[in-house]
Design an enzyme around this catalytic site. Sequence first.
Site, short mmCIF file in Angstrom:
data_model
loop_
_atom_site.label_atom_id
_atom_site.label_comp_id
_atom_site.label_asym_id
_atom_site.label_seq_id
_atom_site.Cartn_x
_atom_site.Cartn_y
_atom_site.Cartn_z
N PRO A 101 -44.91 -20.01 -22.02
CA PRO A 101 -45.40 -20.07 -23.41
C PRO A 101 -44.23 -20.29 -24.37
O PRO A 101 -43.41 -19.41 -24.60
CB PRO A 101 -46.05 -18.70 -23.61
CG PRO A 101 -45.47 -17.81 -22.57
CD PRO A 101 -44.98 -18.66 -21.44
N ASP A 277 -38.99 -18.53 -24.53
CA ASP A 277 -40.11 -18.06 -23.70
C ASP A 277 -40.66 -16.80 -24.35
O ASP A 277 -40.01 -15.75 -24.35
CB ASP A 277 -39.56 -17.78 -22.29
CG ASP A 277 -40.64 -17.34 -21.31
OD1 ASP A 277 -41.71 -16.90 -21.76
OD2 ASP A 277 -40.39 -17.44 -20.09
N HIS A 278 -41.86 -16.92 -24.88
CA HIS A 278 -42.41 -15.80 -25.67
C HIS A 278 -42.80 -14.61 -24.80
O HIS A 278 -43.10 -13.53 -25.31
CB HIS A 278 -43.61 -16.30 -26.49
CG HIS A 278 -43.81 -15.58 -27.78
ND1 HIS A 278 -43.19 -14.38 -28.07
CD2 HIS A 278 -44.56 -15.87 -28.86
CE1 HIS A 278 -43.56 -13.98 -29.27
NE2 HIS A 278 -44.39 -14.86 -29.77
N ARG A 279 -42.79 -14.77 -23.47
CA ARG A 279 -43.04 -13.60 -22.61
C ARG A 279 -41.84 -12.67 -22.64
O ARG A 279 -41.96 -11.47 -22.37
CB ARG A 279 -43.27 -14.04 -21.15
CG ARG A 279 -44.53 -14.85 -20.95
CD ARG A 279 -44.57 -15.41 -19.56
NE ARG A 279 -43.39 -16.26 -19.28
CZ ARG A 279 -43.14 -16.84 -18.11
NH1 ARG A 279 -43.97 -16.67 -17.10
NH2 ARG A 279 -42.07 -17.58 -17.94
N ILE A 281 -39.00 -13.14 -25.12
CA ILE A 281 -38.36 -13.03 -26.43
C ILE A 281 -39.42 -13.04 -27.52
O ILE A 281 -40.33 -13.88 -27.49
CB ILE A 281 -37.38 -14.21 -26.61
CG1 ILE A 281 -36.21 -14.04 -25.64
CG2 ILE A 281 -36.88 -14.33 -28.04
CD1 ILE A 281 -35.48 -15.29 -25.33
#
Length: 305
Positions: A101, A277-279, A281
């Site tokens: 993501p 990577d929004h998982r 950060i």
Amino acid sequence: MSQRSKAHASPAIRRFARELGVDIAQVKGSGEKGRVTKDDVQNFVKAALAQPRGATGGSGLQVLAMPVVDFAQFGAIETRPLSRIQKLSGANLHRNWVSVPHVTQFDEADITEMEAFRKQLNEEYAKQGIKITPLAFLLRAVVEALQQFPDFNASLDASGENLILKKYFHIGVAVDTPDGLVVPVLHDVNQKGIVQLARELGETSGRARDKKLTAAEMQGGCFTISSLGGIGGTAFTPIINAPEVAILGVSRSSMKQVYQDGAFVPRLMLPLSLSYDHRVIDGASAARFTVYLAQTLADVRRLAL
Ligand code: CAO
């Protein structure tokens, strides 16, 4: 009576169907008394694979099949195979794009002073054949930011439940070659100065263009920089080089009117585009990272600290 026991099929055919993950109750038998044959199971699988995938939920990525278009019916065409590099990097980019993501954070760094210093260094080192571009400064500044924000110098482990924090600082640099994009890795950037990095950058990108990079030279990266600043553009959304968790896109610097101390002043501004990577950060960390990076570039004396 269960659906399963309704289907007529020999144990061997049932086993064959099970191995292919086929629910035998759904297969229409063409044998005697509606018996399911091996051909029936195979045809069932073929038909299932040929079907366009609708958005039917489930964990897999289900998208419509790409339409097959005969472009020649609309005008003249030419078919050119993709290069080996394009095929390899394309598969990786596709996997990363759909499985990570992505969010991209944009910022600008005031590099007015950095540019004056860079030009001075460039003149001094031209005799030695070393070209000092903004990228050498960016490499050092990125490492400063990675040291300050260690979550950016990390990867998720295979289970996706642990973050592996790296204590080394190897930075990949996207290099445009006639055959496609390659990403050689500069090692231990934290231990190198601007001039050495500029020299390595020149050598490595030259070797990349001459197709002389070894596999080992493209491994071990913690973070990637993709600079399109030599070409142009104001911003872009780079794809993360997974399992890294962030990538910095750099666009072309330009003079802008910046409001400072009650007046507009001309300053050289460098656009930064950080995809993360929004998982791993969150948005606030990404904004802090780019603010820190911009501050470091605005005052390159910090790099000497
Ligand atoms: N703003 C303004 N000028 C810039 C700049 C920036 N952000 N970055 C570089 N420049 C200037 C350089 O100073 C140089 O100027 P002079 O020729 O006047 O000295 C000129 O642009 C060309 O620089 P360069 O491209 O040769 O060198 P670099 O260190 O900036 O980049 C490399 C090296 C290998 C990264 C680059 O050549 C390259 O391949 N970039 C493309 C990467 C890419 O394709 N990324 C996309 C990935 S996503 O598909």
